[in-house]
Design an enzyme around this catalytic site. Sequence first.
Site: not given
Length: 315
Positions: A142-143
């Site tokens: 994520l991210s």
Amino acid sequence: MSKLLLVITVLAGLIAGTGPASAATIGEVTGFGTNPGALRMFRYVPDGLAAGRPTVVALHGCTQTAAAYGTNAGWVELADRWRFTVVLPEQQTANNSSRCFNWFQAGDIGRGQGEAESIAQMVRRSVADTGADPTRTTVTGLSAGGAMTAVMLATYPELFTAGGIVAGLPYACATTLIDAFSCMNPGKNLTPAQWGDKVRAAGTGPWPTVSIWHGTSDFTVATANQRELVEQWTNVHGIPATPTATDTVAGYPHAVYRTAAGRTVVETYSITNMGHGQPVDPGTGTGQCGHATAFVLDVNICAAWQLGMTWHLDG
């Protein structure tokens, strides 16, 4: 608990498809290599895991911990359900005060160096320890973890069959901290060939398949990055950046990009009205997983479950 009650409890769990409760926990693994990126390695191995099972590397986002991300994104519960190992690298504040993986530092995104090499060492150690099938290793995040997923796919393609990039960025979008902010928002607009050249300069194929997830209301990592990731990885695979087919999954737009032979090598999920985060769908039903918290968002689709099915982790 009587023996009869214990048997009934176990059978009920098997009938429900959940199996008996696991006593396994997320634990730290030390001494996994030279660790040039100075990362920590955590791992979840379900009790009684047989040899030859898959491995998933799950990379947390900024401010998150490895254990919290692995649990809240749904990977730990799916590991129990489908029987696979989860490797959970963790950033240290000494490397990045916000605990972001350094996807934008030149010394951390090249093969054989920095954080990328540390993660590769974790993969090799875990596969050796668990007797996992080395041809069934995947990586997702994520991210900042999504951006580092792109790093791992570009620099160590021989270690991974597939990757899942959630709210991430193209490989080598930035090589300095200042450059990173413009990559995040508004994003960089390069040609597919320019993006593809960055990957080809980092490693040698054959290349993993890529699933790219992004919220349409993400103002932290602009949605333009999903488009640029598609251009990067379709170019690497030698196909146009035009979808072969589109449909909806759980009501959200989904597109696939196939080779001339019909193999899907890139796909996208665009999560309408979702901000910056990991899509989850808490619950015990088919397709459900995860636990909503900061940057882990209940949007009635669990990215981990969808990725796991695409990667055939259930078999």
